[in-house]
Design a protein around this motif. Structure first.
Motif, PDB file in Angstrom:
ATOM      1  N   SER A   1      -3.800  30.910  -1.227  1.00 15.03           N
ATOM      2  CA  SER A   1      -4.332  31.333   0.218  1.00 15.03           C
ATOM      3  C   SER A   1      -5.115  32.532   0.102  1.00 15.03           C
ATOM      4  N   ARG A   2      -5.817  32.111  -0.766  1.00 20.50           N
ATOM      5  CA  ARG A   2      -7.087  33.044  -1.055  1.00 20.50           C
ATOM      6  C   ARG A   2      -8.032  32.921  -0.542  1.00 20.50           C
ATOM      7  N   SER A   3      -8.530  31.206  -0.464  1.00 20.37           N
ATOM      8  CA  SER A   3      -9.579  31.315   0.173  1.00 20.37           C
ATOM      9  C   SER A   3      -9.210  29.260   0.645  1.00 20.37           C
ATOM     10  N   PRO A   4     -10.090  28.474   1.635  1.00 20.75           N
ATOM     11  CA  PRO A   4      -9.402  27.427   1.664  1.00 20.75           C
ATOM     12  C   PRO A   4      -9.787  26.469   0.966  1.00 20.75           C
ATOM     13  N   VAL A   5      -8.816  25.361   1.278  1.00 17.19           N
ATOM     14  CA  VAL A   5      -8.649  24.191   0.412  1.00 17.19           C
ATOM     15  C   VAL A   5      -8.583  22.984   0.897  1.00 17.19           C
ATOM     16  N   ILE A   6      -9.389  21.786   0.840  1.00 17.65           N
ATOM     17  CA  ILE A   6      -9.178  20.649   1.973  1.00 17.65           C
ATOM     18  C   ILE A   6      -7.785  19.826   1.440  1.00 17.65           C
ATOM     19  N   VAL A   7      -7.371  19.337   2.504  1.00 16.13           N
ATOM     20  CA  VAL A   7      -6.219  18.394   2.309  1.00 16.13           C
ATOM     21  C   VAL A   7      -6.376  16.873   2.354  1.00 16.13           C
ATOM     22  N   LEU A   8      -5.701  16.504   1.620  1.00 14.73           N
ATOM     23  CA  LEU A   8      -6.424  14.807   2.131  1.00 14.73           C
ATOM     24  C   LEU A   8      -5.099  13.616   1.863  1.00 14.73           C
ATOM     25  N   CYS A   9      -4.800  12.947   2.997  1.00 11.65           N
ATOM     26  CA  CYS A   9      -4.223  11.900   2.358  1.00 11.65           C
ATOM     27  C   CYS A   9      -4.732  10.072   1.912  1.00 11.65           C
ATOM     28  N   LEU A  10      -4.314  10.252   1.032  1.00  8.21           N
ATOM     29  CA  LEU A  10      -4.973   8.774  -0.022  1.00  8.21           C
ATOM     30  C   LEU A  10      -4.142   7.765   0.287  1.00  8.21           C
ATOM     31  N   GLN A  11      -4.666   6.458   0.622  1.00 12.64           N
ATOM     32  CA  GLN A  11      -4.086   4.935   0.320  1.00 12.64           C
ATOM     33  C   GLN A  11      -4.882   4.182  -0.450  1.00 12.64           C
ATOM     34  N   LYS A  12      -3.853   4.101  -1.539  1.00 14.19           N
ATOM     35  CA  LYS A  12      -4.099   2.407  -2.252  1.00 14.19           C
ATOM     36  C   LYS A  12      -2.433   1.951  -2.667  1.00 14.19           C
ATOM     37  N   GLU A  13      -2.370   0.510  -3.061  1.00 20.60           N
ATOM     38  CA  GLU A  13      -1.872   0.260  -4.254  1.00 20.60           C
ATOM     39  C   GLU A  13      -1.583   1.621  -5.588  1.00 20.60           C
TER      40      GLU A  13
ATOM     41  N   MET B   1       0.730  -0.995  -0.404  1.00 17.33           N
ATOM     42  CA  MET B   1      -0.054   0.164   0.064  1.00 17.33           C
ATOM     43  C   MET B   1       0.905   1.454  -0.026  1.00 17.33           C
ATOM     44  N   GLU B   2       0.551   2.104  -0.916  1.00 17.34           N
ATOM     45  CA  GLU B   2       1.800   3.478  -0.919  1.00 17.34           C
ATOM     46  C   GLU B   2       0.210   4.721  -0.709  1.00 17.34           C
ATOM     47  N   ARG B   3       0.979   6.049   0.298  1.00 13.92           N
ATOM     48  CA  ARG B   3       0.195   6.528   0.442  1.00 13.92           C
ATOM     49  C   ARG B   3       0.408   8.125  -0.206  1.00 13.92           C
ATOM     50  N   THR B   4      -0.796   8.844  -0.878  1.00 15.17           N
ATOM     51  CA  THR B   4      -0.025  10.289  -1.118  1.00 15.17           C
ATOM     52  C   THR B   4      -0.476  11.276  -1.116  1.00 15.17           C
ATOM     53  N   PHE B   5      -0.104  12.783  -1.481  1.00 16.28           N
ATOM     54  CA  PHE B   5      -0.944  13.847  -0.749  1.00 16.28           C
ATOM     55  C   PHE B   5      -1.606  14.323  -1.338  1.00 16.28           C
ATOM     56  N   ALA B   6      -3.260  15.067  -1.138  1.00 16.12           N
ATOM     57  CA  ALA B   6      -3.993  15.418  -2.593  1.00 16.12           C
ATOM     58  C   ALA B   6      -3.968  16.915  -1.618  1.00 16.12           C
ATOM     59  N   ILE B   7      -4.646  18.102  -2.770  1.00 17.91           N
ATOM     60  CA  ILE B   7      -5.759  18.558  -1.629  1.00 17.91           C
ATOM     61  C   ILE B   7      -6.495  19.064  -3.374  1.00 17.91           C
ATOM     62  N   ILE B   8      -7.730  19.501  -2.606  1.00 20.66           N
ATOM     63  CA  ILE B   8      -8.847  20.033  -3.569  1.00 20.66           C
ATOM     64  C   ILE B   8      -8.482  21.546  -3.076  1.00 20.66           C
ATOM     65  N   LYS B   9      -7.784  21.795  -3.968  1.00 23.86           N
ATOM     66  CA  LYS B   9      -7.650  23.496  -4.660  1.00 23.86           C
ATOM     67  C   LYS B   9      -9.251  24.450  -4.387  1.00 23.86           C
TER      68      LYS B   9
ATOM     69  N   MET C   1      -8.342  13.787   6.912  1.00 24.71           N
ATOM     70  CA  MET C   1      -8.689  14.493   5.288  1.00 24.71           C
ATOM     71  C   MET C   1      -8.752  15.687   6.527  1.00 24.71           C
ATOM     72  N   LYS C   2      -8.965  16.912   6.238  1.00 23.76           N
ATOM     73  CA  LYS C   2      -9.207  17.927   6.636  1.00 23.76           C
ATOM     74  C   LYS C   2      -9.598  19.613   6.336  1.00 23.76           C
TER      75      LYS C   2
ATOM     76  N   PHE D   1      -0.193  16.534   8.020  1.00 20.51           N
ATOM     77  CA  PHE D   1      -0.951  15.942   9.559  1.00 20.51           C
ATOM     78  C   PHE D   1       0.257  15.688  10.272  1.00 20.51           C
ATOM     79  N   ASN D   2      -0.488  15.003  11.590  1.00 18.68           N
ATOM     80  CA  ASN D   2       0.218  14.667  12.043  1.00 18.68           C
ATOM     81  C   ASN D   2       0.123  13.736  12.169  1.00 18.68           C
ATOM     82  N   SER D   3       0.739  12.482  13.183  1.00 17.09           N
ATOM     83  CA  SER D   3       0.189  10.771  13.037  1.00 17.09           C
ATOM     84  C   SER D   3      -0.912  10.285  13.229  1.00 17.09           C
ATOM     85  N   PHE D   4      -1.741  11.548  14.563  1.00 16.55           N
ATOM     86  CA  PHE D   4      -2.941  10.830  14.736  1.00 16.55           C
ATOM     87  C   PHE D   4      -3.771  11.482  14.042  1.00 16.55           C
TER      88      PHE D   4
END
Ligand code: UDP
Length: 138
Positions: free
Chosen positions: A66-78, A1-9, A35-36, A131-134
């Motif tokens: 930085s002009r308005s909010p984003v959603i940041v995600l950590c995604l996991q799959k092969e 399994m691999e993790r990647t980082f994503a942003i909904i801009k 996700m947050k 993201f922190n580990s928690f």
């Protein structure tokens, strides 16, 4: 399994497209392990994109991010890193494949709705930048 980082801009969050993009993520088989919603400061955007600091688009890009909010995600799959970039499509939506996020939603080459890590080393920097580990589960 691999993790990647994503942003909904910002351009996508502003237009109420977050749900549609998250649906695409889940339908493509990614597990959302983090996700947050956050509003980046300009300094945080500059730190995130420091590899691009000499590029002509750097200032505009940091203003946009930085002009308005984003959603940041950590995604996991092969094969998560490559598969997420495939689902996003080309940086310039004019060159993106049909069905990709950028083809369907991006406004232009800058306001292109999504971000994804481009390599394992990039993901290893980007995931703990947000993201922190928690905050990573599953
Ligand atoms: N970007 C831009 N103008 C350009 C190239 C890139 O504004 O000519 C922005 C765009 O938002 C892009 C981000 O800078 O997603 C990072 O660029 P990169 O080349 O790393 O593209 P990505 O990996 O996001 O496809």
């Amino acid at each position: 399994m691999e993790r990647t980082f994503a942003i909904i801009k910002p351009d996508a969050v502003e237009r109420g497209l977050s749900g549609k993009i998250i649906t695409k993520i889940e339908e493509a088989g990614f597990a959302i392990v983090g996700m947050k919603k956050i509003h980046l400061s300009r300094a945080q955007a500059e730190g995130f994109y420091y590899v691009h600091k000499e590029r002509p688009f750097f200032n505009d890009l940091c203003s946009f991010m930085s002009r308005s909010p984003v959603i940041v995600l950590c995604l996991q799959k092969e094969n998560a890193i490559a598969d997420w970039r495939t689902l996003m499509g080309a940086t310039n939506p004019a060159n993106a494949e049909p069905g990709t996020i950028r083809k369907e939603f991006a406004k232009n080459i800058e306001e292109n709705s999504s971000h994804g890590s481009d390599a394992p080393e990039t993901a290893a920097f980007e995931i703990p930048y947000f993201f922190n580990s928690f905050e990573l589960v599953g």
